[in-house]
Design a protein around this motif. Structure first.
Motif, PDB file in Angstrom:
ATOM      1  N   ARG A 193       0.843  -1.189   0.000  1.00 58.78           N
ATOM      2  CA  ARG A 193       0.000   0.000   0.000  1.00 58.78           C
ATOM      3  C   ARG A 193       0.886   1.249   0.000  1.00 58.78           C
ATOM      4  N   VAL A 194       0.569   2.233  -0.860  1.00 60.24           N
ATOM      5  CA  VAL A 194       1.371   3.445  -0.975  1.00 60.24           C
ATOM      6  C   VAL A 194       1.233   4.280   0.299  1.00 60.24           C
ATOM      7  N   ARG A 195       2.384   4.694   0.862  1.00 58.18           N
ATOM      8  CA  ARG A 195       2.356   5.540   2.053  1.00 58.18           C
ATOM      9  C   ARG A 195       3.177   6.819   1.879  1.00 58.18           C
ATOM     10  N   GLY A 196       3.615   7.084   0.652  1.00 53.68           N
ATOM     11  CA  GLY A 196       4.348   8.317   0.384  1.00 53.68           C
ATOM     12  C   GLY A 196       5.079   8.213  -0.935  1.00 53.68           C
ATOM     13  N   GLY A 231      17.783  12.935  -0.146  1.00 49.69           N
ATOM     14  CA  GLY A 231      17.545  12.087   1.018  1.00 49.69           C
ATOM     15  C   GLY A 231      16.154  12.326   1.559  1.00 49.69           C
ATOM     16  N   SER A 232      15.372  11.253   1.740  1.00 46.48           N
ATOM     17  CA  SER A 232      13.985  11.382   2.199  1.00 46.48           C
ATOM     18  C   SER A 232      13.731  10.444   3.371  1.00 46.48           C
ATOM     19  N   ARG A 233      12.731  10.807   4.174  1.00 47.93           N
ATOM     20  CA  ARG A 233      12.351   9.941   5.286  1.00 47.93           C
ATOM     21  C   ARG A 233      11.656   8.711   4.728  1.00 47.93           C
ATOM     22  N   SER A 234      12.159   7.534   5.110  1.00 43.91           N
ATOM     23  CA  SER A 234      11.653   6.295   4.506  1.00 43.91           C
ATOM     24  C   SER A 234      10.214   6.001   4.885  1.00 43.91           C
ATOM     25  N   GLY A 235       9.717   6.608   5.969  1.00 43.67           N
ATOM     26  CA  GLY A 235       8.356   6.312   6.387  1.00 43.67           C
ATOM     27  C   GLY A 235       7.291   6.931   5.518  1.00 43.67           C
TER      28      GLY A 235
END
Length: 755
Positions: free
Chosen positions: A629-632, A664-668
């Motif tokens: 499921r897509v979360r970002g 760089g991005s937050r993996s969450g």
């Protein structure tokens, strides 16, 4: 047969709760036990306590420890797996796997000699067992009917922990005759100590004669006559069936070098193995073993008795008992013989001692002396792998869209987070184009167009090479590493070999029409990916299998169409697969197909199982590893990630040329943490960007660059000597141990320290 414990019996040995008595031998008593904290058949073991009067000296405990360590190396469906041992306990004890079945001695005594087809099947499987034992540099030295147990799946050999390792280290005292009269080879009886694998082949010949006729080839009322007949090669094979007599006779040759090898015996006994090259077929058949009806019924009776004893075992308090009962000593002490075979008069006394109680140190004795056996042996479901130091194995990186879709990161505190001992920068050349590599703490194993070679990570020196056939235009299977084992290509199957020298130990056969492409060990299992007809990614089916490391038992298999077999990557309890047909997840427990994703080009899986899917608009979706499921989302193409940060490469065309950014991005959820311009040369893709600790490592045509994973700021840069050309799209293979990176491109291998 298994007996319940009486009310006064001690109920605990080390971490094991005793629940039944299996039997006793000259060196101790064997119990059915359950490891504390386990339930069901998987927790059962056969625990042997050694007689206290047999182990008071330091020399005994030293031999016990060494022989137990040697026995741990033997893992085969045809042998007992040593689960645990405590040589310094009072008294010493050891635990092996448990199977509910009679000894071969009891089966033949009760139901008569075995039919010819059963004896031939027995010979093939026992030769396979000896092959595994000898592969661990052990000689059994006491192969006899009481040391072969009849499992429903086939025979299993026990008591090989008595053996002497034949690499020059003497584990039994010089001059000691270890074995059972009538089954001992001439070299065992002459006291010279020159006992090798051929001695076990001799004992196998005696055992097969006995199984087929009910009597041994050297049987005689006088022990001295038995010795003389063995020494002079006077075997009585008149009752042995025609289809067996020649092979048994060859095994009983007086000269060790005249006896057949275990490989030759497997091929001679098993029609499936005929014509195969060495090492090609040494796994248990999937068909039921052809035990006669009477033996099958006896096995069923053992199974019923085991269920009864286990069900009736009383609960044991958590506080361990203070002592373990010491079995009563046998009638008279063991005796040693240094007698030459042909001096019959002086040999008789020693032989009588051997006959009454096996001379020497018998750590795994389970024979009651009544010929009925004990029912203690391994079961595939009870295998427990001995604890070993953490040995992280890095997945390999392949170019052309066929590579692993995630990258492993050495865990802090493990040996994989340390620099290889004695390391210095090095460069080496492989024998041919390298297709895949796997890295352990002491071994770098790479597969090229000719075979598989292992090098020392510290200096690149070649340790061993395993030749392997290559299909036209194809690649050699990328090997797997785990503990003291390496998993190599062998024909259409997988060869289980010793890590230190690639010595064969077992073979897992493949399936017609499929060739092994990749082996990955994780969590006590080995996952093997097979390429189907036509090649990876084509419409045909690709095969994926899971094996238990401890005993080679196959757990499941699944076929998937249009997958790239060498994309198989374990993460978070799943196996991720990629291919032109989409993205798949297989449950590591049962191989069930969990999720099928859309067709894709470049995807990435983080170490926590988070899935990064690259889209056609040059953005990357962050999806939940369990449901997809897509979360970002994040801009650009995914390069690498750890549990907190994902790094992508975003390219835009400007009037002055192509502009490239590292993001760089937050993996969450995909929140952008930092952006920085990157002007490195050459192609950049997954495998050229790694996360090591909190550093981002970039490997490209310029050299090796490190940046902060916190803000993307440059830290250092180095261009090693003789650095490869990384300007073309073929992604190099990259692996990390501590602060050292290994880079493989075409036929070149480089190892440099991270700047």
């Amino acid at each position: 047969m298994l007996e319940p414990l009486d009310a006064s019996a001690v109920r605990r040995v080390g971490p094991y709760v005793l629940i039944g008595r299996i039997g006793a031998g000259g060196m101790g008593t064997v119990h059915l036990a359950r490891r504390e904290g386990t339930a069901g058949p998987a927790g059962l073991a056969a625990v042997k306590t050694v007689r206290e009067d047999a182990c008071l000296d330091t020399e005994f405990r030293l031999r016990f420890r060494r022989e137990a360590d040697a026995a741990r190396a033997v893992r085969s469906p045809f042998t007992a797996v040593l689960v645990d041992a405590a040589p310094d306990a009072a008294p010493p004890w050891l635990a092996t796997e448990y199977v509910t079945g009679p000894s071969l001695a009891e089966a033949v005594t009760r139901h008569g000699p075995l039919p010819l087809d059963v004896v031939r099947a027995l010979g093939a499987d026992l030769a396979r067992a000896l092959r595994a034992i000898h592969g661990a540099r052990i000689v059994h030295r006491d192969l006899k009917p009481a040391n072969v147990l009849c499992d429903a799946a086939g025979p299993k050999v026990i008591d090989f922990g008595i053996a002497r390792a034949f690499d020059g280290t003497v584990l039994t005292a010089a001059g000691m005759a270890v074995g059972t009269l009538g089954f001992m080879s001439p070299e065992q009886l002459d006291g010279t100590g020159s006992v090798g694998p051929a001695s076990d082949v001799f004992s196998l010949g005696v055992l097969l004669c006995w199984a087929a006729t009910g009597r041994g080839p050297f049987d005689d009322a006088e022990p001295a006559a038995v010795i003389a007949r063995i020494a002079e090669g006077q075997a009585d094979l008149r009752l042995v069936p025609d289809g067996l007599r020649e092979l048994v006779g060859a095994c009983l040759s007086v000269a060790p070098n005249a006896r057949p090898t275990t490989d030759a015996l497997v091929r001679a006994f098993d029609p499936r193995a005929a014509g195969e090259r060495p090492g090609a077929l040494f796994a248990r058949s999937e068909e039921p073993f052809p035990w006669p009806a009477g033996v099958r019924e006896l096995i069923g009776a053992y199974e019923a008795k085991t269920r009864e004893v286990v069900a009736s075992a009383p609960l044991v308090p958590a506080v361990p008992s203070a002592a373990v009962p010491v079995p009563a000593p046998p009638d008279g002490p063991p005796r040693r013989s240094r007698t030459r075979v042909r001096v019959a008069v002086t040999a008789v006394a020693a032989v009588l001692a051997v006959t009454a109680t096996l001379v020497g140190v018998r750590l795994l004795a389970r024979d009651d002396g009544d010929g009925k056996g004990t029912g203690a042996a391994p079961s595939p479901s009870t295998a427990v792998r001995p604890t070993a130091p953490p040995d992280p194995v890095e997945p390999m990186a392949n170019g052309g869209g066929l590579g692993a879709i995630t990258w492993a990161y050495p865990e802090p505190g493990t040996r994989g987070a340390e620099r290889p001992k004695g390391w210095k920068p090095w460069h080496a050349t492989a024998g041919a184009h390298v297709d895949g590599c796997v890295l352990g703490v002491d071994l770098l194993v790479c597969s090229d167009k000719k075979g598989v070679e292992a090098r020392r990570p510290a200096d690149g020196k070649l340790v061993w090479r395993h030749a392997a056939p290559v299909r036209a235009g194809g690649a050699v299977m990328t090997a797997g590493l785990s503990g003291d084992r390496v998993y190599l290509p062998e024909g259409g199957g997988v060869l289980v070999a010793r890590r230190s020298d690639a010595r064969p130990l077992a073979h897992w056969p493949g399936v017609a029409g499929f060739l092994p492409e990749l082996a990955v060990a994780a969590g006590g299992r080995v996952y093997v990916a097979y390429e189907g007809a036509g090649g990876g990614g084509l419409p045909g089916e690709m095969l994926f299998r899971a094996y238990r490391e401890s005993d080679g038992q196959r757990i499941w298999e699944t076929k998937v169409k249009e997958a790239y077999p060498n994309s198989m990557t374990p993460a978070a309890g799943r196996l991720y697969l990629a291919g032109p047909g989409g993205t798949w997840q297989l449950d590591q427990r049962d191989g069930r197909l969990r999720v099928v994703g859309e067709r894709t080009a470049t995807d990435l899986v983080g170490p926590d199982g988070t899935f990064y899917k690259w889209m056609k608009d040059d953005t990357t979706q962050i999806r939940d590893g369990g449901t997809l499921r897509v979360r970002g989302g994040i801009p650009g193409r995914p390069l690498t990630a750890d549990a907190s940060t994902a790094v992508s490469l975003y390219e835009t065309q400007t009037e002055t040329g192509k502009l490239r950014e590292l993001i760089g991005s937050r993996s969450g959820d995909g929140t952008v943490l930092w952006r920085t311009l990157w002007d490195g040369t050459g192609f950049m893709d997954r495998g050229q960007a790694l996360v090591v600790g909190r550093r981002l490592v970039l490997i490209n045509g310029s050299g090796v660059e490190t940046r902060s994973l916190t803000d993307g700021a440059p830290i250092a840069f180095v261009r090693p000597a003789s650095w490869p050309d990384l300007s073309d799209p073929e992604v190099p293979l990259t692996l990390v141990a501590g602060d050292v990176v290994f880079v493989v491109k075409d036929t070149g291998l480089w190892s440099v320290r991270l700047p």
